[in-house]
Design a protein around this motif. Structure first.
Motif, PDB file in Angstrom:
ATOM      1  N   ASN A   1       0.847  -1.197   0.000  1.00  0.00           N
ATOM      2  CA  ASN A   1       0.000   0.000   0.000  1.00  0.00           C
ATOM      3  C   ASN A   1       0.881   1.246   0.000  1.00  0.00           C
ATOM      4  N   GLU A   2       1.675   1.384  -1.021  1.00  0.00           N
ATOM      5  CA  GLU A   2       2.602   2.512  -1.161  1.00  0.00           C
ATOM      6  C   GLU A   2       1.784   3.791  -1.393  1.00  0.00           C
ATOM      7  N   SER A   3       1.945   4.748  -0.460  1.00  0.00           N
ATOM      8  CA  SER A   3       1.070   5.929  -0.508  1.00  0.00           C
ATOM      9  C   SER A   3       1.333   6.798  -1.737  1.00  0.00           C
ATOM     10  N   ARG A   4       2.528   6.651  -2.327  1.00  0.00           N
ATOM     11  CA  ARG A   4       2.810   7.482  -3.515  1.00  0.00           C
ATOM     12  C   ARG A   4       2.280   6.834  -4.794  1.00  0.00           C
ATOM     13  N   LEU A   5       1.512   5.768  -4.633  1.00  0.00           N
ATOM     14  CA  LEU A   5       1.004   5.056  -5.813  1.00  0.00           C
ATOM     15  C   LEU A   5      -0.517   4.978  -5.822  1.00  0.00           C
ATOM     16  N   PRO A   6      -1.195   6.131  -5.884  1.00  0.00           N
ATOM     17  CA  PRO A   6      -2.646   6.048  -5.906  1.00  0.00           C
ATOM     18  C   PRO A   6      -3.140   5.445  -7.224  1.00  0.00           C
ATOM     19  N   ASP A   7      -2.266   5.445  -8.214  1.00  0.00           N
ATOM     20  CA  ASP A   7      -2.636   4.911  -9.520  1.00  0.00           C
ATOM     21  C   ASP A   7      -1.495   4.111 -10.097  1.00  0.00           C
TER      22      ASP A   7
ATOM     23  N   PRO B   1       0.661   9.779 -12.759  1.00  0.00           N
ATOM     24  CA  PRO B   1      -0.322  10.802 -13.123  1.00  0.00           C
ATOM     25  C   PRO B   1      -0.435  11.880 -12.042  1.00  0.00           C
ATOM     26  N   GLN B   2      -0.557  13.125 -12.473  1.00  0.00           N
ATOM     27  CA  GLN B   2      -0.687  14.232 -11.527  1.00  0.00           C
ATOM     28  C   GLN B   2      -2.107  14.298 -10.987  1.00  0.00           C
ATOM     29  N   GLU B   3      -3.050  13.928 -11.848  1.00  0.00           N
ATOM     30  CA  GLU B   3      -4.451  14.005 -11.440  1.00  0.00           C
ATOM     31  C   GLU B   3      -5.204  12.907 -12.178  1.00  0.00           C
ATOM     32  N   THR B   4      -6.155  12.301 -11.508  1.00  0.00           N
ATOM     33  CA  THR B   4      -6.949  11.264 -12.173  1.00  0.00           C
ATOM     34  C   THR B   4      -8.406  11.684 -12.142  1.00  0.00           C
ATOM     35  N   ILE B   5      -9.015  11.740 -13.320  1.00  0.00           N
ATOM     36  CA  ILE B   5     -10.441  12.057 -13.363  1.00  0.00           C
ATOM     37  C   ILE B   5     -11.167  10.773 -13.720  1.00  0.00           C
ATOM     38  N   ARG B   6     -11.943  10.281 -12.775  1.00  0.00           N
ATOM     39  CA  ARG B   6     -12.622   9.001 -12.991  1.00  0.00           C
ATOM     40  C   ARG B   6     -13.833   9.190 -13.901  1.00  0.00           C
TER      41      ARG B   6
END
Ligand SMILES: Cc1cc2nc3c(=O)[nH]c(=O)nc-3n(C[C@H](O)[C@H](O)[C@H](O)COP(=O)(O)OP(=O)(O)OC[C@H]3O[C@@H](n4cnc5c(N)ncnc54)[C@H](O)[C@@H]3O)c2cc1C
Length: 323
Positions: free
Chosen positions: A64-70, A188-193
């Motif tokens: 669960n690496e916090s710098r890897l939301p994606d 990615p800097q931002e993810t738009i679902r």
């Protein structure tokens, strides 16, 4: 020696395609007389991973690496390679998804492994070689491929294999990896679902519209049926190009490839480029006012009629079934 299964997570849940790969990996492990072990990367409750025991996994490693939301390829490869080493995996099972496709080839190079994508059946194991059946030419043909390298990577096509449901709970163990800034290049800097109740790539049922809908003001006909069936919505390319629907709904050769259990195509002609993205759907229903529309040749069921009349009747019937 173990079978390692990459478990993909979306919104804190195991993706349906990963329930398929877990089931597949468990059966391969059983045939080899070894364990099936999962690797999940991202934020997901432990209980969700424990439940992969029902698909036959003995254990799941969780990073669960916090710098890897994606998904970030470099970091994922590092975590997977470390886990391959930890469990001494000689078979790696992925999904033929965006993530599976991106990591599969990279892993094959790093491990000197044999790789087969779009696999649709369990391997025939003979000594050190696996013979696997894969779907080729956009689902128009099958190929048998023999994997001969010591490490074998199999990317399973979505919706091609059954999900096992058995008693069992997987042990979950947290793991970390030494992720550097270099590994995070391309994050990615931002993810738009994508909005919508059902994710198109995961959907069991898809209701799709083409130019025959005549305009975005009629799209409620597609949406109403999709809602009644618990389905995702999709569209043909021109519909997205004109701006009637967002591009993430466009299926076909230049769009998303899907293989739901049921694909309902309304007002779509069935051009070869559209079929390339949908023709591995289990059941195809076509609604078109032109009895000569090419799509009828690929259909399991066809309705010759106007979408404005047929779609509301199907919606009514679907609602009645739900009551
Ligand atoms: C390189 C390339 C890549 C392409 N990639 C894709 C792709 O990925 N996906 C894709 O979809 N297309 C793709 N195309 C475009 C493709 O060739 C077709 O032009 C496109 O799929 C047609 O879209 P359509 O069926 O919605 O529209 P049309 O071809 O205009 O067909 C509309 C259909 O609706 C029917 N219809 C009309 N009114 C009604 C009504 N009231 N009730 C019922 N039926 C009605 C008509 O009989 C007709 O069959 C690509 C083309 C090229 C050249």
């Amino acid at each position: 020696m173990a079978v390692l299964v990459l478990i993909e997570i979306a919104d804190g849940l195991v993706r349906k395609s990963s329930l398929e790969t877990a089931s597949y990996g468990a059966q391969v492990a059983k045939a080899l007389g070894t364990e099936a072990i999962g690797l999940a990367i991202g934020e997901v409750p432990a209980a969700e991973l424990q439940s992969l025991g029902r698909q036959g996994l003995q254990k799941v490693y969780h990073n669960n690496e916090s710098r890897l939301p994606d998904f970030v390829p470099g970091a994922y490869i590092k975590i997977i390679l470390q886990t391959v080493q930890t469990v001494q995996a000689q078979v790696i099972i992925l999904s033929t998804s965006n993530i599976g496709t991106a990591v599969g080839s990279r892993l094959a190079i790093r491990l000197g492994a044999s790789l087969a994508t779009n696999v649709i059946a369990l391997p025939e194991i003979a000594g050190d070689t696996f013979k696997v059946k894969k779907s080729v030419f956009s689902g128009k043909a099958f190929a048998d491929v023999v994997l001969t390298a010591e490490t074998k990577i199999i990317a399973v096509k979505k919706n091609a294999v059954e999900i096992l449901e058995q008693e069992g709970s997987a042990e979950v163990e947290a793991i970390s990896a030494d992720i550097t800034d270099t590994d995070l290049i391309g994050a990615p800097q931002e993810t738009i679902r994508a909005t919508g109740e059902v994710l198109l790539t995961e959907a069991d049922v898809v209701v799709s519209g083409g130019r025959g809908l005549r305009g975005p003001e009629n799209w409620h006909l597609i949406e109403d049926l999709a809602k009644a069936l618990g389905a995702a919505t999709a569209c043909s390319k021109p519909v997205a190009d004109i701006g009637w629907r967002p591009h993430h709904e466009h299926v076909g050769q230049t769009g998303i490839t899907i293989s739901p259990n049921l694909y309902i195509a309304a007002g779509i002609s069935g051009a070869i480029q559209h079929l390339a993205g949908v023709n591995s759907s289990k059941v195809i229903v076509v609604i078109n006012k032109d009895p000569e529309a090419p799509f009828f040749k690929a259909a399991d069921y066809g309705i010759v009629g106007d979408v404005a009349e047929v779609l509301p009747k199907l919606t009514e019937a679907a609602k009645a079934l739900n009551q």
